[in-house]
Design a protein around this motif. Structure first.
Motif, PDB file in Angstrom:
ATOM      1  N   UNK A  79       0.814  -1.212   0.000  1.00 11.20           N
ATOM      2  CA  UNK A  79       0.000   0.000   0.000  1.00 11.20           C
ATOM      3  C   UNK A  79       0.850   1.265   0.000  1.00 11.20           C
ATOM      4  N   UNK A  80       2.034   1.190   0.598  1.00  5.15           N
ATOM      5  CA  UNK A  80       2.939   2.339   0.587  1.00  5.15           C
ATOM      6  C   UNK A  80       3.510   2.572  -0.809  1.00  5.15           C
ATOM      7  N   UNK A  81       3.718   1.499  -1.556  1.00  6.33           N
ATOM      8  CA  UNK A  81       4.274   1.607  -2.902  1.00  6.33           C
ATOM      9  C   UNK A  81       3.216   1.951  -3.950  1.00  6.33           C
ATOM     10  N   UNK A  82       1.993   1.542  -3.716  1.00  3.90           N
ATOM     11  CA  UNK A  82       0.928   1.665  -4.724  1.00  3.90           C
ATOM     12  C   UNK A  82       0.790   3.064  -5.310  1.00  3.90           C
ATOM     13  N   UNK A  83       0.632   4.127  -4.510  1.00  2.21           N
ATOM     14  CA  UNK A  83       0.427   5.446  -5.128  1.00  2.21           C
ATOM     15  C   UNK A  83       1.621   5.936  -5.934  1.00  2.21           C
TER      16      UNK A  83
END
Length: 240
Positions: free
Chosen positions: A229-233
Motif C-alpha cells: 500500500x505504501x508503494x501503490x500510489x
C-alpha cells in the motif's frame, strides 16, 4: 460408409465448436484485459527473503499484493518476475542476476536488499559499493528510466521473537539496521530514485504479533500489505 460419414461430421462439428469456444474465451480474456488496462505492465522484484515472502504464501508476498492493488487501480500488471532468495546478500543477488542472463526490460522494478549483510556483520563500505551497483542494475532493467525504480528500506527484524533471542540486543540490531538504511537511502536519493521507508512501521511488530509470520522472524501478510500500500500510489503515478 454411413458410419464413416457420421464420424467425419461429428469430428467437424466438434472441431468447429472447440474453435468457437476458444475464440469466445480468447475474446473474453481480451475484453477483460482491456477493461483493466490498455497495456499489460511488467514488474521485476529484486531482493531476498523479504521479496519472496518467506513463511507466507506467494500471493501474500508484497510483490503479488502490489500486483493486485495495481489491478484494482485499473493497471494490468502481469505476474511479477522475482529474483530473490532467502539469505542473499548484495553480492549474492548481483551474482544471481548475472547468472540469470536476463535481457528483458520492465515497466517498473523494486529493490530491497541488505538485511543479510547486516546479519552477517559485513562492512557498511562494501554494502554501499554493492548496493550502488545493484541500483544501477535495477535502473538498467527499467530501460534506464530511474523514475520506474522503487527502493524499499530494510525492516527491523530485531523486534521479532527470533531477534530477541539472536544473541544481540534489539537496540544494537536497530542501530545497525538504521546505519544500513542510511546508506541505501543516501545512494537511492542521490541517484534520483524513489525511496520507501517501511522500517518505522516494521517496528510496530513489537506490540502487534499479527505483523510477524509463523516462523517468528519474517513479516506476515499483514505487514507485506502495508508495504504494498505504501508503494501503490508511487507506482500508480508513473504508470497512469
Amino acid at each position: 460408409m454411413k458410419v464413416l460419414l457420421s464420424a467425419v461430421l461429428f469430428s467437424f462439428l466438434t472441431s468447429s465448436c472447440t474453435k468457437e469456444e476458444n475464440m469466445t474465451t480468447a475474446n473474453q480474456l481480451e475484453n477483460q484485459k482491456i477493461s483493466v488496462s490498455g497495456k499489460a505492465y511488467t514488474y521485476l522484484a529484486l531482493g531476498d527473503s523479504y521479496t519472496i515472502g518467506e513463511s507466507v504464501k506467494p500471493a501474500e508476498s508484497f510483490p503479488y499484493q502490489l500486483q493486485n492493488l495495481l489491478k484494482e487501480q485499473g493497471i494490468n500488471v502481469v505476474q511479477p518476475k522475482i529474483i530473490a532468495t532467502t539469505g542473499w546478500t548484495t553480492d549474492e543477488l548481483q551474482r544471481a542476476i548475472n547468472h540469470e542472463k536476463l535481457t528483458q526490460k520492465f515497466d517498473f522494478v523494486t529493490l530491497l536488499i541488505g538485511v543479510n549483510n547486516q546479519y552477517r556483520g559485513y562492512s557498511i563500505a562494501t554494502y554501499k559499493k554493492e548496493f550502488s551497483e545493484l541500483l544501477q542494475t535495477a535502473i538498467s532493467f527499467a530501460n534506464g528510466d530511474k523514475t520506474k525504480v522503487f527502493v524499499v528500506s530494510i525492516p527491523d527484524w530485531g523486534v521479532t521473537p527470533f531477534g530477541k533471542n539472536a544473541g544481540k540486543s534489539p537496540q544494537i540490531i536497530a542501530e545497525e539496521i538504521d546505519n544500513f538504511n542510511t546508506i541505501n537511502q543516501e545512494v537511492t536519493l542521490a541517484a534520483g530514485v524513489s525511496y520507501t521507508d517501511i522500517t518505522p512501521a516494521s517496528r510496530h511488530a513489537i506490540t502487534d504479533p499479527a505483523l510477524i509470520a509463523s516462523d517468528g522472524l519474517h513479516p506476515s501478510a499483514k505487514m507485506y500489505s502495508e508495504w504494498a500500500n505504501a508503494l501503490k500510489p508511487k507506482i500508480t503515478a508513473i504508470l497512469k
